[in-house]
Design an enzyme around this catalytic site. Structure first.
Site, PDB file in Angstrom:
ATOM      1  N   GLU A   1      -8.594  -6.632  10.480  1.00 57.18           N
ATOM      2  CA  GLU A   1      -7.719  -6.310   9.613  1.00 57.18           C
ATOM      3  C   GLU A   1      -6.227  -6.942  10.065  1.00 57.18           C
ATOM      4  O   GLU A   1      -5.570  -6.699  10.795  1.00 57.18           O
ATOM      5  CB  GLU A   1      -7.443  -4.847   9.620  1.00 57.18           C
ATOM      6  CG  GLU A   1      -6.666  -4.185   8.465  1.00 57.18           C
ATOM      7  CD  GLU A   1      -6.377  -2.690   8.663  1.00 57.18           C
ATOM      8  OE1 GLU A   1      -6.498  -1.979   7.710  1.00 57.18           O
ATOM      9  OE2 GLU A   1      -6.340  -2.147   9.835  1.00 57.18           O
TER      10      GLU A   1
ATOM     11  N   ASP B   1      -9.219  -2.766  13.709  1.00 58.29           N
ATOM     12  CA  ASP B   1      -8.159  -2.127  12.981  1.00 58.29           C
ATOM     13  C   ASP B   1      -6.884  -2.572  13.432  1.00 58.29           C
ATOM     14  O   ASP B   1      -6.547  -2.772  14.588  1.00 58.29           O
ATOM     15  CB  ASP B   1      -8.329  -0.566  13.031  1.00 58.29           C
ATOM     16  CG  ASP B   1      -7.385   0.390  12.397  1.00 58.29           C
ATOM     17  OD1 ASP B   1      -7.326   0.232  11.273  1.00 58.29           O
ATOM     18  OD2 ASP B   1      -6.505   1.080  13.061  1.00 58.29           O
TER      19      ASP B   1
END
Length: 684
Positions: free
Chosen positions: A359, A322
């Site tokens: 990401e 993330d």
């Protein structure tokens, strides 16, 4: 790690002489190991002063520190703008393998038995070109599944149940990517609003599975049983040939901003673990209150040790990072693909063969880095997502109002062929994780049913969630009984799934998209732990039909290696494991430069021929038509092809079962906004 390494064996080790706890802090001037009663987690039975050793590692030993023991750490240190010491705080060991919640905001670390019988079950080691990722929620996956025993629904054991695994295996996906399962808590703001963090992007500890996702029986038995259940889930998925990828949140922690709860890292060495100015102001590039300072060796090591633990002790197959740009920011807080953490993750022998997915953005300056991670990383490809949505949805919406679409087919074709304008030759097409949707944003069904978000239920007056959805409701906002609109929406979903599963790269399907799950227009349902976000599975006939299309497309991708090249091809060369790509217009002629650039040209024919190393030669023809009126297409004469067998078309409500042959030069009718896939044959 060798004993010469001062940061070896952080956390608890059980030896023949009792337990030893090792905790890193350069700034503390004293530290205690606090041990609690086995039955009363508030009763301190022993306090052990820890001593500082080489490398700023504090060590405490006790014979009462054994499997099942609950413990905490207390740290004292100087008062300064960048420190946050408070000896009254009972802190979580950053390397704890188990956590017990004793009250709101209060936790105890727990020593667990890490032994587990993996038998002879190996990791599936699915090659990237054969990988199909299914992004799912560990709880939501089975919470409503009537084929899973009620006591297991919504748990790791529920995901490991034969009904859940059977569903995944039947669909044909090769990896399940779980939203965060590291121990996490809800943000203080959500707690005050009476809401909860369902997605889990607010990590409390990097080594402990999230306890509420375990079955009630495992929760009652304690942290050791929770870990055993998690490992059992991994083993059963591996037995079915399905990999486990974890969505991990190393960019920030649940300690939030300086006024947030102090549970672990802040109380141990705030100056080292978090990015901040000399005056103690946090440098927040995550939008979550703090940013882990991975330019510091201690934070770097914490992330590496956590990855090694999950990849080896828990046998996880990959990680999706993330806000991964945060991890690659240096001591000046600027992103660099040469950041030691990003390169060490790839180079570490203990992580060999583990899939690493970024990401590739955060909210800081220079935060958008799609395509700019090191070779060996995979990136979520937001540019692919946006182009696919534009082509099938927002461009069509525009054309209804302006008689022609704003752009043609050239940019879409580039994404279909592997995004060579984003990824280098060294990284290749498999560096692109292709997605149409993800956990954040509209579901596939909502993408074709809503023009705008409907997030009032999130408690922020519809301000949260993106307004840039690139969606199209096809003539009515949300639910409708108009058969024409409903049919057009269903075809749009088939076009989007077809694009995803016939593009070069690694496809990722969001759980439920295969049957048209809706969140009723909520594009940011992070705070809803309810039937709004749990999988309900196919109910209506059209949902079963869409599921059949998804399954058929996954099968076709597996059977046709020309759809999944490992490398980019180069003009005039034969590149092994690439696909030679040739592009034709609807008349069967080679595409001209004007065809690529013209906004009026939204029809193409794409021939991809594999250059095999390990599989048989394969060639396909894909026809794409992005206009809301039908057309005719003349199939191309291509390099000795004598027959095209029609395998799939998006106009069909149910996927065809018979193979329909056509010949080069034959003219066929193509329905409005549709796709067709053929397998091409040459004389043997």
């Amino acid at each position: 790690m060798t004993p010469a390494d001062p940061l070896h064996d952080l956390g608890v080790r059980i030896t023949s002489h009792g337990g030893e706890l090792r905790v890193w802090s350069a700034s503390a001037d004293s530290m205690d190991l606090v041990i609690f009663d086995d039955t009363d987690p508030n009763w301190v039975t022993k306090t052990v002063p820890m001593h500082k050793t080489t490398g700023s590692v504090w060590v405490g030993r006790s014979r009462t520190l054994k499997v099942g023991t609950r413990y905490s750490v207390r740290a004292s240190g100087p008062s300064s703008p960048t420190s946050a010491f408070n000896p009254g705080h009972l802190l979580i060991d950053p390397y704890a393998r188990g956590i017990v919640r004793v009250a709101a905001g209060q936790y105890r670390s727990a020593v667990v038995d890490s032994t587990f019988d993996w038998g002879d079950v190996p990791k599936p080691a699915v090659p990237l070109d054969r990988t199909v990722i299914y992004e799912a929620h560990a709880k939501g996956m089975s919470k409503l599944n009537q084929h899973v025993p009620e006591t297991l629904r919504g748990s790791y054991a529920g995901l490991a149940h034969e009904a859940s695994i059977g569903y995944l295996a039947d669909l044909g996906v090769t990896a399940v990517e779980l939203l965060p399962v590291h121990a996490f808590v809800s943000e203080q703001r959500l707690i005050r609003q009476g809401l909860t963090n369902y997605w889990g992007y607010n990590t409390l500890n990097f080594f402990t599975p999230h306890a509420p996702y375990a079955s009630k029986a495992a929760q009652s038995a304690g942290p050791g049983a929770i870990l055993q259940e998690f490992k059992g889930m991994v083993r059963l998925l591996h037995e079915a040939g399905i990999e486990v990828i974890l969505d991990v949140v190393y960019n920030h922690t649940a300690e939030e901003g300086r006024g947030g709860p102090t549970t672990s890292l802040r109380g141990l060495d705030n100056a080292a673990y978090y990015r901040q100015t000399d005056t103690g102001e946090y440098i927040d590039v995550t939008g979550c209150g703090n940013s882990l300072n991975t330019s510091h060796p201690a934070a770097h090591r914490l992330v590496m040790d956590s990855l090694r633990y999950w990849a080896n002790e828990v046998q996880v197959d990959g990680f999706r990072f993330d806000l991964a740009v945060t991890l690659g920011r240096d001591e000046t807080h600027e992103y660099t693909p040469e950041h030691p953490l990003l390169t060490d993750i790839l180079a570490d022998p203990a992580l060999a063969g583990v899939k690493m997915i970024s990401e590739p953005w955060d909210v800081g300056m220079g935060g958008w880095q799609t395509g700019n991670f090191p070779t060996g990383w995979l990136d979520w490809n937001d540019r692919y997502r946006d182009r696919a949505r534009n082509f099938w949805l927002s461009d069509v919406d525009y054309a209804r109002r302006a008689s022609t679409a704003p752009v043609g087919i050239g940019g879409f074709a580039t994404r279909l062929a592997g995004s060579a304008n984003t990824f280098s030759n060294e990284r290749g097409p498999l560096a692109s994780v292709n997605l149409i949707t993800a956990h954040d944003g509209f579901t596939l069904a909502d993408l074709v049913s809503y023009d705008v978000k409907h997030n009032v239920g999130n408690g922020e007056s519809n301000r949260d969630g993106t307004d840039n959805n690139r969606s199209f409701n096809h003539g009515a906002e949300g639910p409708t009984t108009d058969d024409t609109i409903l049919a057009t929406r269903r075809k749009a979903m088939r076009n989007l799934l077809g694009t995803l599963l016939m593009s070069a790269g690694v496809p990722m399907i969001t759980a439920g998209d295969e049957y048209g799950r809706t969140q009723r227009g909520n594009n940011n349902a992070y705070c809803h732990d309810s039937e709004l976000t749990w999988l309900s599975f196919a109910v209506d006939k059209w949902q079963h039909n869409l599921h059949a299309h998804a399954k058929r497309l996954i099968d076709l991708r597996r059977e046709n290696p020309a759809l999944r090249p490992v490398r980019f091809g180069r003009p005039g060369e034969s590149v092994l494991s690439s696909s030679q790509m040739d592009w034709y217009d609807q008349s069967g002629r080679t595409m001209s430069d004007d065809d690529w650039a013209s906004a009026r040209n939204r029809t193409l024919q794409y021939v991809a021929a594999s250059t095999p190393e390990q599989e048989d030669f394969n060639r396909i023809l894909l026809v794409v038509h992005g206009v809301e009126s039908g057309t005719t297409v003349t199939l191309p004469h291509h390099d000795g092809v004598v027959r095209y067998d029609l395998l799939w078309r998006s106009e069909d409500e149910t996927p065809q079962t018979e193979v329909i042959p056509f010949t080069p030069g034959e003219t066929i009718e193509v329905s409005p906004t549709s796709m067709l896939l053929f397998r091409a044959f040459s004389p043997s």
